[in-house]
Scaffold this motif. Structure first.
Motif, PDB file in Angstrom:
ATOM      1  N   GLU A 171      -3.479   2.705   6.658  1.00  0.00           N
ATOM      2  CA  GLU A 171      -5.051   2.849   7.643  1.00  0.00           C
ATOM      3  C   GLU A 171      -5.745   2.377   7.236  1.00  0.00           C
ATOM      4  N   GLN A 172      -6.344   2.644   5.700  1.00  0.00           N
ATOM      5  CA  GLN A 172      -7.521   1.625   5.437  1.00  0.00           C
ATOM      6  C   GLN A 172      -7.220   0.659   5.182  1.00  0.00           C
ATOM      7  N   LEU A 173      -5.979  -0.451   4.943  1.00  0.00           N
ATOM      8  CA  LEU A 173      -5.441  -2.113   4.629  1.00  0.00           C
ATOM      9  C   LEU A 173      -5.311  -2.671   6.186  1.00  0.00           C
ATOM     10  N   ALA A 174      -5.537  -1.498   7.320  1.00  0.00           N
ATOM     11  CA  ALA A 174      -5.056  -2.274   8.704  1.00  0.00           C
ATOM     12  C   ALA A 174      -6.441  -2.891   8.918  1.00  0.00           C
ATOM     13  N   ARG A 175      -5.801  -4.192   9.798  1.00  0.00           N
ATOM     14  CA  ARG A 175      -7.238  -4.748  10.398  1.00  0.00           C
ATOM     15  C   ARG A 175      -6.864  -5.762  11.772  1.00  0.00           C
ATOM     16  N   PRO A 176      -6.654  -4.599  12.696  1.00  0.00           N
ATOM     17  CA  PRO A 176      -5.440  -4.899  13.287  1.00  0.00           C
ATOM     18  C   PRO A 176      -6.865  -6.630  14.325  1.00  0.00           C
ATOM     19  N   GLU A 177      -8.167  -6.670  14.402  1.00  0.00           N
ATOM     20  CA  GLU A 177      -8.287  -7.207  14.712  1.00  0.00           C
ATOM     21  C   GLU A 177      -8.640  -9.206  13.933  1.00  0.00           C
ATOM     22  N   LEU A 178      -7.768  -8.976  13.304  1.00  0.00           N
ATOM     23  CA  LEU A 178      -7.829 -10.433  12.048  1.00  0.00           C
ATOM     24  C   LEU A 178      -6.544 -11.630  12.949  1.00  0.00           C
ATOM     25  N   PHE A 179      -6.307 -11.552  13.816  1.00  0.00           N
ATOM     26  CA  PHE A 179      -5.223 -12.495  14.410  1.00  0.00           C
ATOM     27  C   PHE A 179      -5.708 -12.210  16.057  1.00  0.00           C
ATOM     28  N   GLU A 180      -6.252 -12.792  16.340  1.00  0.00           N
ATOM     29  CA  GLU A 180      -6.630 -13.395  18.025  1.00  0.00           C
ATOM     30  C   GLU A 180      -5.352 -13.036  19.066  1.00  0.00           C
ATOM     31  N   SER A 181      -4.045 -13.277  18.485  1.00  0.00           N
ATOM     32  CA  SER A 181      -3.274 -12.996  19.217  1.00  0.00           C
ATOM     33  C   SER A 181      -1.306 -12.955  18.647  1.00  0.00           C
ATOM     34  N   ASP A 182      -0.630 -12.761  19.179  1.00  0.00           N
ATOM     35  CA  ASP A 182       0.835 -12.323  18.535  1.00  0.00           C
ATOM     36  C   ASP A 182       0.755 -14.100  18.114  1.00  0.00           C
ATOM     37  N   ASP A 183       0.381 -15.349  18.841  1.00  0.00           N
ATOM     38  CA  ASP A 183       1.106 -16.516  18.666  1.00  0.00           C
ATOM     39  C   ASP A 183       0.355 -16.702  17.433  1.00  0.00           C
ATOM     40  N   GLU A 184      -0.993 -16.627  17.099  1.00  0.00           N
ATOM     41  CA  GLU A 184      -1.355 -16.432  15.997  1.00  0.00           C
ATOM     42  C   GLU A 184      -1.368 -16.710  14.688  1.00  0.00           C
ATOM     43  N   LEU A 185      -0.417 -14.890  15.068  1.00  0.00           N
ATOM     44  CA  LEU A 185       0.229 -14.206  13.756  1.00  0.00           C
ATOM     45  C   LEU A 185       1.663 -14.643  13.347  1.00  0.00           C
ATOM     46  N   ASP A 186       2.192 -14.857  14.730  1.00  0.00           N
ATOM     47  CA  ASP A 186       3.714 -15.979  14.331  1.00  0.00           C
ATOM     48  C   ASP A 186       3.506 -17.328  13.571  1.00  0.00           C
ATOM     49  N   ARG A 187       2.391 -17.903  14.102  1.00  0.00           N
ATOM     50  CA  ARG A 187       2.180 -19.791  13.207  1.00  0.00           C
ATOM     51  C   ARG A 187       1.925 -18.683  12.199  1.00  0.00           C
ATOM     52  N   PHE A 188       0.971 -18.042  11.414  1.00  0.00           N
ATOM     53  CA  PHE A 188       0.647 -18.095   9.911  1.00  0.00           C
ATOM     54  C   PHE A 188       2.127 -17.072   9.011  1.00  0.00           C
ATOM     55  N   LEU A 189       2.709 -16.499  10.038  1.00  0.00           N
ATOM     56  CA  LEU A 189       4.219 -15.920   9.337  1.00  0.00           C
ATOM     57  C   LEU A 189       4.998 -16.919   8.805  1.00  0.00           C
ATOM     58  N   ALA A 190       5.074 -17.875   9.989  1.00  0.00           N
ATOM     59  CA  ALA A 190       5.900 -18.967  10.207  1.00  0.00           C
ATOM     60  C   ALA A 190       5.411 -20.059   9.392  1.00  0.00           C
ATOM     61  N   ASP A 191       3.967 -20.333   8.433  1.00  0.00           N
ATOM     62  CA  ASP A 191       3.623 -21.409   7.229  1.00  0.00           C
ATOM     63  C   ASP A 191       4.231 -20.414   6.087  1.00  0.00           C
ATOM     64  N   LEU A 192       3.497 -19.041   5.674  1.00  0.00           N
ATOM     65  CA  LEU A 192       3.912 -18.216   5.120  1.00  0.00           C
ATOM     66  C   LEU A 192       5.917 -18.360   4.568  1.00  0.00           C
ATOM     67  N   TYR A 193       6.349 -18.386   5.779  1.00  0.00           N
ATOM     68  CA  TYR A 193       7.858 -18.174   5.382  1.00  0.00           C
ATOM     69  C   TYR A 193       7.277 -19.388   4.557  1.00  0.00           C
ATOM     70  N   ALA A 194       7.265 -20.556   5.182  1.00  0.00           N
ATOM     71  CA  ALA A 194       7.696 -22.295   4.881  1.00  0.00           C
ATOM     72  C   ALA A 194       7.425 -22.341   3.866  1.00  0.00           C
ATOM     73  N   SER A 195       6.105 -22.355   2.890  1.00  0.00           N
ATOM     74  CA  SER A 195       5.341 -22.089   2.557  1.00  0.00           C
ATOM     75  C   SER A 195       6.111 -21.545   0.323  1.00  0.00           C
ATOM     76  N   ARG A 196       6.400 -20.159   0.908  1.00  0.00           N
ATOM     77  CA  ARG A 196       6.947 -19.505   0.045  1.00  0.00           C
ATOM     78  C   ARG A 196       8.774 -20.180  -0.442  1.00  0.00           C
ATOM     79  N   ARG A 197       8.737 -20.429   1.072  1.00  0.00           N
ATOM     80  CA  ARG A 197      10.464 -21.409   0.281  1.00  0.00           C
ATOM     81  C   ARG A 197      10.585 -23.027  -0.196  1.00  0.00           C
ATOM     82  N   ASP A 198       9.218 -23.481  -0.329  1.00  0.00           N
ATOM     83  CA  ASP A 198       8.674 -24.761  -0.848  1.00  0.00           C
ATOM     84  C   ASP A 198       8.339 -24.314  -2.103  1.00  0.00           C
ATOM     85  N   GLY A 199       7.872 -23.117  -2.158  1.00  0.00           N
ATOM     86  CA  GLY A 199       7.286 -22.676  -3.491  1.00  0.00           C
ATOM     87  C   GLY A 199       9.005 -22.695  -4.197  1.00  0.00           C
ATOM     88  N   VAL A 200       9.941 -21.946  -3.586  1.00  0.00           N
ATOM     89  CA  VAL A 200      10.890 -21.517  -5.012  1.00  0.00           C
ATOM     90  C   VAL A 200      12.071 -22.846  -4.845  1.00  0.00           C
TER      91      VAL A 200
END
Length: 84
Positions: free
Chosen positions: A35-64
């Motif tokens: 709970e000390q690490l939780a930041r519920p206000e970090l993303f304004e919407s679920d869509d923004e979180l989904d875009r962030f995660l998609a970009d994160l996973y793509a960059s990890r695949r590119d790195g591999v």
């Protein structure tokens, strides 16, 4: 584990300081719970979180893919650490 700073032979002029010593110097305390690490206000919407995660996973695949290409290139040239 040493708490004294030591010279790092791979980085001339650099001083290696163990993580526990850095934490002590900076007064950092261990995390007591997630709970000390939780930041519920970090993303304004679920869509923004989904875009962030998609970009994160793509960059990890590119790195591999890049790491494999470099390793294969070194191996093809007969370099050390051959994978094949």
């Amino acid at each position: 584990m040493s708490t004294d700073a030591e010279r790092d032979p791979e980085w001339p002029g650099a001083t290696h300081v163990p993580a526990d010593e850095l934490a002590r110097r900076q007064g950092v305390e261990p995390v007591a719970g997630l709970e000390q690490l939780a930041r519920p206000e970090l993303f304004e919407s679920d869509d923004e979180l989904d875009r962030f995660l998609a970009d994160l996973y793509a960059s990890r695949r590119d790195g591999v893919i890049l790491a494999r290409a470099v390793t294969d290139s070194v191996c093809d040239q007969g370099g050390a650490g051959q994978r094949r």
